[in-house]
Design a protein around this motif. Structure first.
Motif, PDB file in Angstrom:
ATOM      1  N   MET A 947      59.703  28.706   1.242  1.00 37.67           N
ATOM      2  CA  MET A 947      58.592  28.042   0.549  1.00 37.67           C
ATOM      3  C   MET A 947      58.169  28.847  -0.671  1.00 37.67           C
ATOM      4  SD  MET A 947      56.430  26.790   3.829  1.00 37.67           S
ATOM      5  CE  MET A 947      54.903  26.545   2.944  1.00 37.67           C
ATOM      6  N   ALA A 948      58.208  30.173  -0.525  1.00 42.24           N
ATOM      7  CA  ALA A 948      57.824  31.032  -1.655  1.00 42.24           C
ATOM      8  C   ALA A 948      58.974  31.205  -2.639  1.00 42.24           C
ATOM      9  CB  ALA A 948      57.381  32.390  -1.126  1.00 42.24           C
ATOM     10  N   GLN A 949      60.122  30.586  -2.345  1.00 43.59           N
ATOM     11  CA  GLN A 949      61.321  30.671  -3.185  1.00 43.59           C
ATOM     12  C   GLN A 949      61.812  32.102  -3.340  1.00 43.59           C
ATOM     13  OE1 GLN A 949      60.866  28.489  -6.794  1.00 43.59           O
ATOM     14  NE2 GLN A 949      60.651  26.541  -5.725  1.00 43.59           N
ATOM     15  N   ASP A 950      61.577  32.921  -2.319  1.00 44.81           N
ATOM     16  CA  ASP A 950      62.097  34.297  -2.330  1.00 44.81           C
ATOM     17  C   ASP A 950      63.411  34.285  -1.535  1.00 44.81           C
ATOM     18  OD1 ASP A 950      62.603  36.935  -2.301  1.00 44.81           O
ATOM     19  OD2 ASP A 950      60.728  37.550  -1.351  1.00 44.81           O
ATOM     20  N   LEU A 951      64.492  33.897  -2.209  1.00 45.78           N
ATOM     21  CA  LEU A 951      65.730  33.612  -1.489  1.00 45.78           C
ATOM     22  C   LEU A 951      66.424  34.874  -1.004  1.00 45.78           C
ATOM     23  CD1 LEU A 951      67.144  30.678  -3.618  1.00 45.78           C
ATOM     24  CD2 LEU A 951      65.463  30.658  -1.812  1.00 45.78           C
ATOM     25  N   ASP A 952      66.328  35.958  -1.776  1.00 46.55           N
ATOM     26  CA  ASP A 952      67.015  37.184  -1.339  1.00 46.55           C
ATOM     27  C   ASP A 952      66.411  37.692  -0.033  1.00 46.55           C
ATOM     28  OD1 ASP A 952      68.752  37.188  -3.478  1.00 46.55           O
ATOM     29  OD2 ASP A 952      67.277  38.154  -4.777  1.00 46.55           O
ATOM     30  N   THR A 953      65.087  37.634   0.044  1.00 47.16           N
ATOM     31  CA  THR A 953      64.447  38.056   1.289  1.00 47.16           C
ATOM     32  C   THR A 953      64.820  37.117   2.425  1.00 47.16           C
ATOM     33  OG1 THR A 953      62.631  38.881  -0.058  1.00 47.16           O
ATOM     34  CG2 THR A 953      62.224  38.671   2.279  1.00 47.16           C
ATOM     35  N   ALA A 954      64.893  35.807   2.121  1.00 45.52           N
ATOM     36  CA  ALA A 954      65.289  34.843   3.151  1.00 45.52           C
ATOM     37  C   ALA A 954      66.685  35.183   3.676  1.00 45.52           C
ATOM     38  CB  ALA A 954      65.262  33.436   2.572  1.00 45.52           C
ATOM     39  N   ALA A 955      67.563  35.611   2.777  1.00 41.60           N
ATOM     40  CA  ALA A 955      68.920  35.968   3.206  1.00 41.60           C
ATOM     41  C   ALA A 955      68.886  37.147   4.170  1.00 41.60           C
ATOM     42  CB  ALA A 955      69.771  36.301   1.994  1.00 41.60           C
ATOM     43  N   SER A 956      67.980  38.099   3.916  1.00 47.75           N
ATOM     44  CA  SER A 956      67.856  39.231   4.841  1.00 47.75           C
ATOM     45  C   SER A 956      67.371  38.755   6.208  1.00 47.75           C
ATOM     46  CB  SER A 956      66.880  40.271   4.286  1.00 47.75           C
ATOM     47  OG  SER A 956      67.387  40.811   3.095  1.00 47.75           O
ATOM     48  N   TYR A 957      66.419  37.809   6.202  1.00 44.08           N
ATOM     49  CA  TYR A 957      65.951  37.278   7.483  1.00 44.08           C
ATOM     50  C   TYR A 957      67.083  36.565   8.217  1.00 44.08           C
ATOM     51  CZ  TYR A 957      61.042  38.374   7.014  1.00 44.08           C
ATOM     52  OH  TYR A 957      59.858  39.054   6.944  1.00 44.08           O
ATOM     53  N   LEU A 958      67.995  35.981   7.450  1.00 44.91           N
ATOM     54  CA  LEU A 958      69.103  35.261   8.067  1.00 44.91           C
ATOM     55  C   LEU A 958      69.942  36.203   8.930  1.00 44.91           C
ATOM     56  CD1 LEU A 958      70.042  32.423   8.047  1.00 44.91           C
ATOM     57  CD2 LEU A 958      71.512  32.922   6.120  1.00 44.91           C
ATOM     58  N   ILE A 959      70.134  37.427   8.423  1.00 46.54           N
ATOM     59  CA  ILE A 959      70.932  38.401   9.185  1.00 46.54           C
ATOM     60  C   ILE A 959      70.217  38.724  10.496  1.00 46.54           C
ATOM     61  CG2 ILE A 959      71.774  40.771   9.149  1.00 46.54           C
ATOM     62  CD1 ILE A 959      72.190  40.327   6.119  1.00 46.54           C
ATOM     63  N   ILE A 960      68.891  38.787  10.413  1.00 49.12           N
ATOM     64  CA  ILE A 960      68.127  39.062  11.637  1.00 49.12           C
ATOM     65  C   ILE A 960      68.231  37.878  12.599  1.00 49.12           C
ATOM     66  CG2 ILE A 960      65.747  39.268  12.441  1.00 49.12           C
ATOM     67  CD1 ILE A 960      65.422  41.163   9.965  1.00 49.12           C
ATOM     68  N   LEU A 961      68.098  36.674  12.060  1.00 47.53           N
ATOM     69  CA  LEU A 961      68.215  35.480  12.911  1.00 47.53           C
ATOM     70  C   LEU A 961      69.588  35.421  13.560  1.00 47.53           C
ATOM     71  CD1 LEU A 961      66.502  32.778  10.695  1.00 47.53           C
ATOM     72  CD2 LEU A 961      65.775  33.524  12.944  1.00 47.53           C
ATOM     73  N   GLN A 962      70.596  35.790  12.783  1.00 45.21           N
ATOM     74  CA  GLN A 962      71.956  35.718  13.307  1.00 45.21           C
ATOM     75  C   GLN A 962      72.128  36.631  14.515  1.00 45.21           C
ATOM     76  OE1 GLN A 962      74.844  38.011  12.037  1.00 45.21           O
ATOM     77  NE2 GLN A 962      76.436  36.794  13.011  1.00 45.21           N
ATOM     78  N   ASN A 963      71.386  37.770  14.506  1.00 47.09           N
ATOM     79  CA  ASN A 963      71.472  38.692  15.639  1.00 47.09           C
ATOM     80  C   ASN A 963      70.568  38.284  16.796  1.00 47.09           C
ATOM     81  OD1 ASN A 963      73.296  40.972  14.972  1.00 47.09           O
ATOM     82  ND2 ASN A 963      71.987  41.052  13.174  1.00 47.09           N
TER      83      ASN A 963
END
Length: 1452
Positions: A947-963
């Motif tokens: 929502m905040a359009q902070d995509l790089d940070t979202a990508a980091s969260y993705l790695i956490i979600l993946q784990n």
């Protein structure tokens, strides 16, 4: 603080002797050292470090007295007492040294500039010639265990339990008294001494004892290992002695007392040092702290050191050196901060990992001012090493060995090791001007952290310092250096890791060694030093020292109370020998250093300490009083002077037991009582309180505001009476250094009005002011200030207040053990030591402490004031990380966890999301659940990032979600992120996401996917990858391998996913392709051609193949006019404007006109041609230029109206002046296949030469030049032209004819329109397309007539083709105007990349070429035939091919 530097020096004893020295004692000033071996007493001088005299006992006397054991100097250096093994005290007179005779004299070459200025003045410190005479020995009839010198007496402890007091000069029994230890009552404290339990001392003696002046008593270690303190209750030493002992300790081995801090350090058999203080109320011994190696830092040796052998306090009492029975040296600050230890790291291990034996030490002593540590190694340490070391060391020995007839035997030479130290200027001169600079001084040089000198000179002087921004007091930000460890947003103080080293002037040093005081001004540009006499100062700007011109003046003063800078004056508290009085002097920096230019104020008592606050000087005097003086600059005389006026005297004798106990005195603006509000920061500038460091206790005296207050307006300025001070309050214990500032900054009041303390092993403390928020009334229960402790990993030497940083220094070591032989020289035994600058952030500690104490509002105010610091995100991460590690790894449950509070606190800042994810990724996976339980579900945080359009940070969260989640969840979120990244054009992220999605499918996230979709783009052009891939990918696989100019570069380029790779076997790839197709469709629907090009280039998307499939679906143009407008906007392409004046253009000659424009166009883009962009050779029209000029004449009337619309933005000229023939050479090869072009010429070669031939004959008029410049200005940017040409090529390949028309229109390229209209007659083109093109062109015509007359000339130019289009029936095929074979094969090739290559070598194609064009030569198999085309694209294609070597498409 103290830091080891370089290698230790070895001093070789020049006398031949079988004996090894084992005991060393310094004289009171530490200029002489008495060194004992078994029958020899030697005296060494400190600088130069040479042996002066040696007394060797005769064999008969040695048999009578026994071997020497201990030595002690008389306080005035006139006698030495030596204790022998058989209970004798030998007294030696030290004679000589007074008559000016020297053992060594300096010899200067002839003609040297040195002249004797004053008779009898010794220019250089020369080693004096001394002699030793033994007086009558004193027999004490028992082994001597300890010697201690008092003013007139010598105190001797013997093994029979007696204390003997001898007069230094009284011989025989009259000067001797003895006290038996058993008669001294010992108790736990002085109060219980009257009748409490006493210690049984039968058979016990004192084995080590030292006298403490400031405690007026003796610290003693008893032979049974107990620790005691003996104090005389009356004035005489021998009567009424009373002892206290320390409970629960019975393994004491040695003792050393610290007079400045009233501490007693007792070494123990366990290897730790216990530091005791005397409780002032009860008189009992209280443990202050321990000095011991920790298992954390020294896991191998912390419990294997053996008993403590020796403890040595430095001359300024700020550090203690400790050595153990097993060897090694370790240095601690006075309150236990560990600085150096030689039992670990490079000191203990060789570079190959093998362990060295630590050097065992028999005796050690600090040299003058603590610059050297003289160490005597144990005998056995040296036996096997001498021969080799002698060879190695003789060359580098800088001391002059005396001229002996025969060189000494190496094996018989004893050695003294001299360790060299540099120390912080704060240890002896703790003045405020040193507070933001780290200033260290060694024996002959200064080290300072003034930042980068190039910056200092290139900017104005305030820029060299963080706090001098004239507007808001914020630090001035400089761009950071790429290699700097920290951003240089702070100040040049953090510029780099290097020191600025200033060599102290040798002339000054020779006669005034050692340097006692050093100070630096607040701007970090000027330093002053003071040695034994006089002073000197240095400027970094001029790089010059200033010394006294008159040596007599220099030698007539000695600095006693320290140095400080005030503005551009050096402030000195000194003693004047001529007038025999104390003075306060101010010397101006720019004037000569001479008493004539000094302002001198007489003082009534000896000054011990000096400090400056704003325009005030504070002095602490030997009578325990404090004086405040005001300073004022006077510019009335040619040389600026300062006037000094006494403001106030405060007597402190009631509170200070001994003047030597005061470590520092500081004036501050810190205050506790009312008046701290946000409304009155200007009060922060006033001198509100005095801070005294009394032996480690910080005492504050505030101004007493309880009486009637007089408003400042009512009192005349000249007779302002200063308020008296309240009684003192103790703020903190164990304080080593204090930092405070007199600056104010409304934005950072917390940091600037705080008081910073360094407390040894306890770390640092900050006394922080608490402000009510928003001018609210403060809570009655909330105190005005709060003391917060925090730990840092470095020893603090300076505080940068606004930058929330502590600066320090640390010892680093470098191994040089390649020199090993059969025995090791010193270089192999010790590493080379250097001192490194360090810095540390402390803000997260303070925020955390405030949150622990429920002061979240204060923490928020403080954090918001620092949010602009470059490392503020790092501060937040550290805070989360530290709390998380502590709480998540705790064994016991935590009743009140802090992590939720910290998480809530961080949500107040915009960097909350990235702080959490960065912290999580730097923490082990096991702690993630605890973290996200406190901060929130990572899925929610991921969505917040989107929502905040902070995509790089979202990508980091993705790695956490993946784990943390199942694959389906992470795929769902990854898809979401992938689509968003596509939409925002974040291509790097898109590539990572493709890899990520593939890896989720194949279940191997850690390794890169087996067929990488892409490589990182190597250039900024953006369209190279697009070119490399889309064209070669649309060919058949076997076509790629052949082809004449598939250069070798092809192999290095990424080939991208070929058709075979994208099989249905891998659902994952299909899934990704579906998303890519969907995005491409979305872009095309929105007429975002530029984005489509970037998308294809960056992600290696097969644009041509996709367009072929979508030719009759989404790749249609609904509205030609809006598409044209959108392209103008996206590609920054100006709308054409034709001024009326262009009819009379001077460039009527087609040939001349075109050559010129070609030249200009090429020269303009020559660089980019070869780098990234494609060639943009000018499009040529065949035999139409004259028609156009005629048409132009007819339509000029219509254009006049429209020409003014755009002329203000772009110079008015159409692009169409480029449409005439190039030269007659064009016929040879200008329109042919790409291969033709390569054989005949390259863009760089052939065309340039061709242009030059023609242009050499041209001469241009002013009007012609204007015309050309207007032409150039009227087309869009070069890069846009490259991109449009390329898109045109792609759409042609894919057969999207409507888009070709639109791009042809914007490029105003007649040939494109002609080709497309020619194609429309083909039976394979669906009738809707023909209809759409016809309708679109009609719409454009209508729009042009109404809104954009600039296009009118071009439409007139293609009028015949438009007419044909309108006239022709849709189903009619005109065979004589078009070659069906070519069209069908072209479309076939585009639709199916795998189609047969049979029809590609067409022979009859030339027949359809426009008149005057040569038929093309044969093309290689695998190339793409294309419809007849203008000259630009073939050159483009060829240039690309040559440049990239990635596709070999030819144009027909």
């Amino acid at each position: 603080m103290y830091f080891l530097t370089g290698w230790p020096r070895r001093l070789l004893c020049p006398l031949r002797s079988q004996e090894e020295p084992f005991h060393i004692r310094p004289s009171s000033q530490r200029f002489y050292f008495a060194v004992l071996s078994e029958t020899q007493l030697s005296i060494w001088f400190s600088r130069p470090s040479v042996l002066i005299v040696s007394y060797i006992e005769s064999a008969k006397a040695a048999a009578q007295f026994g071997v020497y054991q201990k030595a002690e100097w008389k306080p005035d250096d006139s006698m030495i007492a030596v204790a022998t093994a058989k209970g004798y005290i030998l007294l030696f007179d030290v004679l000589g040294g007074g008559d000016g005779k020297s053992l060594y004299e300096p010899v200067y070459p002839r003609g040297s500039p040195r002249v004797r200025v004053t008779p009898g003045y010794k220019e250089e410190q020369c080693a004096p010639a001394l002699s030793l005479e033994m007086k009558k020995p004193v027999d004490l009839e028992a082994p001597i265990t300890s010697l201690q010198s008092l003013q007139e007496d010598l105190l001797v402890c013997t093994a029979d339990g007696y204390l003997h007091v001898l007069h230094w000069d009284g011989l025989g029994s009259n000067g001797r008294k003895a006290v038996c230890l058993t008669t001294i009552p010992f108790s736990l404290d002085l109060q219980s001494a009257r009748g409490g339990p006493s210690l049984d001392l039968e058979g016990v003696h004192i084995c080590c004892m030292e006298y403490c002046v400031t405690l007026d008593g003796f610290a003693a270690v008893l032979s049974d290992g107990r620790l005691g303190f003996i104090t005389p209750l009356s004035n005489t030493i021998t009567t009424d002695l009373q002892g206290v002992w320390a409970a629960d300790v019975n393994d004491g081995t040695c003792v050393a007392v610290n007079n400045k801090y009233r501490l007693m350090a007792f070494g123990c058999a366990s290897g730790s040092v216990l530091v005791y203080m005397i409780d002032s109320t009860t008189g009992s011994m209280q443990l202050s702290h321990k000095l011991e190696l920790t298992p954390k830092h020294f896991p191998d040796v912390y419990n294997k050191t053996g008993p403590v052998k020796l403890i040595c306090w430095s001359p300024d009492y700020s550090v203690a050196m400790v050595t153990w029975e097993c060897g090694g040296l370790s240095l601690w600050s006075v309150f236990g901060a560990h600085l150096i230890c030689t039992l670990g790291e490079d000191f203990a291990y060789r570079s190959d990992g093998t362990k060295k034996d630590p050097v065992k030490i028999s005796s050690m002593s600090w040299g003058a001012e603590g610059y050297h540590l003289w160490v005597l190694p144990n005998k056995q340490e040296r036996q096997g090493k001498e021969e080799e070391e002698e060879q190695q060391q003789v060359e580098e020995e800088e001391e002059k060995e005396e001229e002996m007839a025969s060189p000494p035997q190496p094996s018989l030479q004893a050695g003294i090791l001299q360790f060299q130290f540099i120390k912080s200027a704060l240890t002896v001169n703790p003045c405020t001007s040193n507070q933001e600079q780290v200033l260290l001084h060694g024996e002959d040089r200064l080290y300072l952290t003034c930042g980068d000198l190039s910056q200092v000179h290139s900017t104005s002087e305030p820029h060299t310092h963080p706090h001098l921004n004239p507007h808001d007091g914020s630090p001035l930000h400089h761009p950071s250096e790429p290699d700097s460890p920290l951003s240089q947003g702070l100040s040049t103080l953090l510029g780099h890791k290097h020191w600025h080293v200033v060599q102290i002037h040798s002339t000054y040093l020779e006669s005034n060694w050692p340097i006692r005081f050093a100070a630096i001004d607040t701007a970090g540009q000027c330093m002053a030093v003071a040695g034994r006499r006089g002073l000197a100062h240095y400027s970094l700007c001029t790089r010059k020292w200033k010394l006294f011109g008159n040596v007599t003046q220099e030698q007539n003063m000695t600095v006693t109370g320290g140095l400080a800078w005030w503005k551009d004056f050096v402030v000195v508290a000194c003693y004047n020998f001529t007038d025999q009085q104390e003075q306060l002097r101010l010397y101006q920096r720019s004037s000569n250093l001479d008493n004539a230019f000094a302002s001198v104020t007489k003082l009534h008592s000896d000054t011990l300490l000096l400090n400056v606050f704003r325009d005030m000087v504070i002095l602490f005097r030997a009578d325990c009083s404090i004086c405040l003086y005001s300073l004022e600059r006077r510019n009335d005389s040619p040389h600026p002077t300062a006037s000094v006026e006494l403001l106030q005297e405060v007597s402190m004798s009631r509170y200070i037991p001994h003047p030597a106990l005061v470590v520092s005195v500081t004036l501050t603006s810190v205050r506790t009582e009312t008046g701290i509000t946000l409304k009155a920061p200007q009060q922060a500038c006033m001198a509100e309180s005095i801070m005294l460091n009394l032996a480690g206790q910080l005492i504050m005296l505030q101004r007493d505001r309880s009486g009637p207050q007089v408003r400042e307006k009512e009192t005349p300025a000249n007779n302002k009476k200063l308020l008296p001070f309240c009684p003192p309050v103790v703020l903190a214990q164990c304080v080593e250094n204090v930092w405070t500032t007199c600056r104010s900054n409304r934005k950072k009041r917390h940091l600037l009005e705080a008081l910073w303390l360094s407390c040894g092993e306890a770390g640092m403390k900050v006394w922080l002011p608490l402000f009510p928020r928003d001018h609210r009334k403060p809570h009655s229960f909330l105190s005005r200030r709060i003391m917060l402790p925090f730990h840092i990993n470095i020893y603090p030497l300076a505080v940068l207040f606004e930058d929330a940083l502590v600066l320090g220094a640390t010892n680093e070591s470098v191994l040089y053990d390649g020199l090993q032989g059969s025995s090791e020289p010193l270089e192999a035994l010790f590493p080379y030591c250097t001192v490194e600058r360090t810095s540390q952030i402390y803000l997260h500690h303070i925020l955390r402490q405030l949150l622990v104490r429920n002061l979240g509002e204060q923490a928020l105010m403080l954090a918001q004031s620092c949010a602009s610091l470059p490392y503020f995100p790092h501060v937040m991460e550290l805070m989360v990380h530290v709390v998380l590690e502590e709480e998540a790894t705790s064994r016991e449950p935590i009743p009140d966890p802090l992590l939720p509070t910290v998480a809530k606190f961080i949500t107040e800042f915009p960097l909350f999301l990235q702080t959490i994810v960065h912290c999580a990724r730097k923490t082990e996976y096991a702690l993630w659940n605890y973290l996200f339980a406190a901060v929130g579900n990572p899925k929610d945080l991921f969505e917040e990032c989107l929502m905040a359009q902070d995509l790089d940070t979202a990508a980091s969260y993705l790695i956490i979600l993946q784990n943390m989640e199942v694959p389906a969840v992470s795929r769902q979120h990854a898809t979401l992120l992938f689509n968003t990244a596509l939409e925002h054009g974040k291509w790097d992220l898109c590539r990572h996401m493709i890899r990520f999605l593939k890896a989720i499918g194949s279940g191997e996230m850690e390794t890169p996917p087996p067929t990488p979709t892409t490589q990182e783009p190597s250039s900024t052009g953006g369209f190279e990858f697009f070119r490399n891939r889309s064209i070669s990918l649309s060919q058949s696989a076997d076509g790629i391998a052949t082809g004449k100019f598939n250069l070798q570069k092809t192999f290095s380029m990424p080939s991208g996913p070929c058709v075979k790779g994208r099989d249905a076997e891998c659902a994952e790839n299909m899934y990704i392709d579906m998303m890519l197709w969907r995005h491409a469709r979305h872009l095309l629907e929105q007429v975002r051609l530029r984005d489509l090009g970037c998308f294809s280039a960056q992600l290696g998307f097969e644009l041509i193949g996709w367009l072929c499939r979508e030719r009759n679906r989404v790749a249609r143009v609904e509205d030609f006019v809006s598409a044209l407008k959108r392209l103008h906007k996206d590609f920054l392409w100006p709308f054409p404007v034709v001024p009326g004046g262009s009819i009379s253009s001077p460039l009527k000659n087609g040939r001349c006109r075109t050559v010129l424009s070609t030249r200009l166009l090429k020269s303009q883009s020559a660089d980019s041609l070869l780098n990234s962009a494609m060639d943009t050779a000018p499009p040529q029209a065949a035999s139409t230029s004259h028609t156009w000029l005629d048409g132009l004449g007819q339509t000029s009337k219509d254009m006049d109206a429209a020409s003014s619309a755009h002329s203000n933005r772009h110079s008015p000229q159409t692009h169409d002046a480029f449409l005439s023939l190039l030269t007659n050479k064009v016929e040879e090869y200008s329109v042919g296949s790409a291969t033709d072009l390569t054989e005949t010429s390259s863009v760089v070669d052939g065309d340039w030469t061709m242009v030059d031939e023609n242009s050499s004959t041209l001469s241009l008029s002013q009007a012609e030049l204007e015309h050309i410049s207007m032409q150039l200005a009227n087309k869009g940017p070069h890069k846009s032209q490259v991109q449009l040409r390329y898109l045109l090529h792609v759409f042609m390949e894919a057969g999207c004819l409507e888009w070709c028309v639109v791009i042809g229109l914007i490029l105003r390229d007649v040939n494109v329109i002609k080709q497309v209209i020619g194609f429309l007659d083909s039976p394979e083109v669906p009738p809707e397309t023909v209809q759409s093109v016809r309708g679109g062109l009609l719409a454009v015509d209508a729009w042009v007539s109404a809104d954009c007359l600039g296009y009118k000339p071009f439409l007139n130019l293609i009028q015949p083709q438009l007419q044909d289009l309108m006239d022709a029936a849709a189903e009619q095929v005109q065979a004589e105007a078009f070659q069906p074979g070519a069209q069908s094969s072209k479309l076939g090739a585009s639709e199916g990349p795998g189609s047969a290559a049979a029809p590609r070598t067409e022979d009859g194609r030339g027949a359809a070429a426009p008149p005057g064009l040569a038929p093309p030569s044969l093309e290689p198999a695998g190339s793409f035939p294309r419809p007849p085309c203008e000259d630009g694209p073939p050159e483009q294609t060829e240039e690309q091919g040559e440049d990239e070597g990635a596709y070999d498409c030819t144009l027909s």
